[in-house]
Write a protein that holds these residues in place. Structure first.
Motif, PDB file in Angstrom:
ATOM      1  N   MET A 106       0.814  -1.221   0.000  1.00 27.86           N
ATOM      2  CA  MET A 106       0.000   0.000   0.000  1.00 27.86           C
ATOM      3  C   MET A 106       0.846   1.270   0.000  1.00 27.86           C
ATOM      4  O   MET A 106       0.369   2.335  -0.392  1.00 27.86           O
ATOM      5  N   ALA A 107       2.077   1.173   0.461  1.00 27.36           N
ATOM      6  CA  ALA A 107       2.877   2.373   0.726  1.00 27.36           C
ATOM      7  C   ALA A 107       3.022   3.262  -0.507  1.00 27.36           C
ATOM      8  O   ALA A 107       2.897   4.491  -0.419  1.00 27.36           O
ATOM      9  N   GLY A 108       3.280   2.663  -1.675  1.00 33.54           N
ATOM     10  CA  GLY A 108       3.455   3.458  -2.884  1.00 33.54           C
ATOM     11  C   GLY A 108       2.201   4.212  -3.294  1.00 33.54           C
ATOM     12  O   GLY A 108       2.231   5.447  -3.453  1.00 33.54           O
ATOM     13  N   PRO A 109       1.077   3.503  -3.495  1.00 35.27           N
ATOM     14  CA  PRO A 109      -0.156   4.217  -3.847  1.00 35.27           C
ATOM     15  C   PRO A 109      -0.555   5.274  -2.823  1.00 35.27           C
ATOM     16  O   PRO A 109      -1.039   6.348  -3.181  1.00 35.27           O
ATOM     17  N   LEU A 110      -0.325   4.991  -1.547  1.00 34.27           N
ATOM     18  CA  LEU A 110      -0.757   5.891  -0.479  1.00 34.27           C
ATOM     19  C   LEU A 110       0.136   7.130  -0.388  1.00 34.27           C
ATOM     20  O   LEU A 110      -0.347   8.272  -0.405  1.00 34.27           O
ATOM     21  N   HIS A 111       1.442   6.911  -0.346  1.00 39.25           N
ATOM     22  CA  HIS A 111       2.359   8.020  -0.048  1.00 39.25           C
ATOM     23  C   HIS A 111       2.982   8.648  -1.292  1.00 39.25           C
ATOM     24  O   HIS A 111       3.330   9.834  -1.270  1.00 39.25           O
ATOM     25  N   VAL A 112       3.129   7.885  -2.358  1.00 46.45           N
ATOM     26  CA  VAL A 112       3.721   8.430  -3.589  1.00 46.45           C
ATOM     27  C   VAL A 112       2.649   9.002  -4.501  1.00 46.45           C
ATOM     28  O   VAL A 112       2.802  10.089  -5.060  1.00 46.45           O
ATOM     29  N   GLN A 113       1.549   8.266  -4.651  1.00 47.07           N
ATOM     30  CA  GLN A 113       0.489   8.698  -5.572  1.00 47.07           C
ATOM     31  C   GLN A 113      -0.615   9.483  -4.891  1.00 47.07           C
ATOM     32  O   GLN A 113      -1.465  10.060  -5.568  1.00 47.07           O
TER      33      GLN A 113
END
Length: 250
Positions: A106-113
């Motif tokens: 989840m980290a990428g979609p949540l914090h990057v996107q």
């Protein structure tokens, strides 16, 4: 359509050219193998593409827009945009040990996107199911085998919807059974016509590349010595014939 263009890339260290005037193109949806003897610059090339290694001369273009130039420090915004477009799966898994499998992905979609938690969870669950780990969402990395951890790393890279995915020796740290698990996942992704993600795979497993690669680029002593169809590159009398026995097609 070209996703990645590399023009005359030179990487030096201590007067030695690790990469020596390398130029190549990776097309949308293409599976490209990067092969060569140990120390030929394969992993360094991937790291230069995503801005993890500076280089001395040449250029890297991603999707015709985001550019890294040799000898110039790329702006932080450029690197962030680049890493939203090009994902990377390393030899070691680099998962967050204090996070569950689901939260790692989840980290990428949540914090990057900047997606909502609900959206990020839906995306992460989808990719974890795709790599065969839908029953491990609540597990922690230490509770998984090496092959399972690498599959989580692949799901994490795919969760930000990259247009290209770079694999740096994705099975080198695994035993043969776990390596086969990971290669089955990569095979499945490569065979999916709807995915349209360009894949660049650095590997000594030439038999696996023969199955899944469209093209192969051969590096030797930092120079690109061959680019062409995988069946020609990996033929017994082809440009890989001089590799050591451990690097020969099996």
């Amino acid at each position: 359509m070209a996703i990645i263009r590399i023009h005359h890339l030179v990487k030096q260290s201590g007067g030695h050219r690790i990469l020596d005037d390398v130029s190549l193109t990776i097309a949308q949806g293409q599976v490209a193998g990067i092969v060569g003897p140990s120390g030929s610059g394969k992993s360094t090339l991937l790291r230069c593409i995503v801005g993890l290694e500076p280089f001395d001369h040449g250029e890297v273009w991603v999707h015709g827009r985001w550019q890294i130039r040799g000898g110039v420090t790329a702006p932080r915004d450029t690197l962030l945009q680049l890493r939203r477009t090009v994902g990377m799966v390393f030899q070691q898994f680099h998962l967050f040990p204090h996070m569950t499998v689901l939260r790692n992905v989840m980290a990428g979609p949540l914090h990057v996107q900047g997606k909502s938690r609900a959206e990020a969870e839906t995306i992460a669950s989808h990719w974890l199911e795709r790599v065969g780990l839908k029953d491990k969402l609540s597990a922690y990395p230490a509770q998984l085998s090496g092959g399972q951890q690498q599959r989580v790393a692949i799901a994490r890279a795919l969760a930000v919807q990259p247009q290209a995915l770079l694999f740096d020796e994705p099975t080198s740290a695994l035993d043969p059974r776990m390596a086969a698990e990971v290669m089955r996942v990569i095979d499945d992704l490569a065979d999916d016509p709807a995915l349209q993600v360009a894949m660049v795979i650095v590997s000594h497993d030439l038999s696996a590349l023969r199955r899944i690669a469209d093209v192969v680029h051969v590096l030797d002593r930092g120079r690109l010595v061959y680019s062409g169809p995988a069946d020609e590159a990996l033929a017994p009398n082809g440009p890989t014939a001089h590799f050591t026995s451990s690097e020969q097609p099996r």
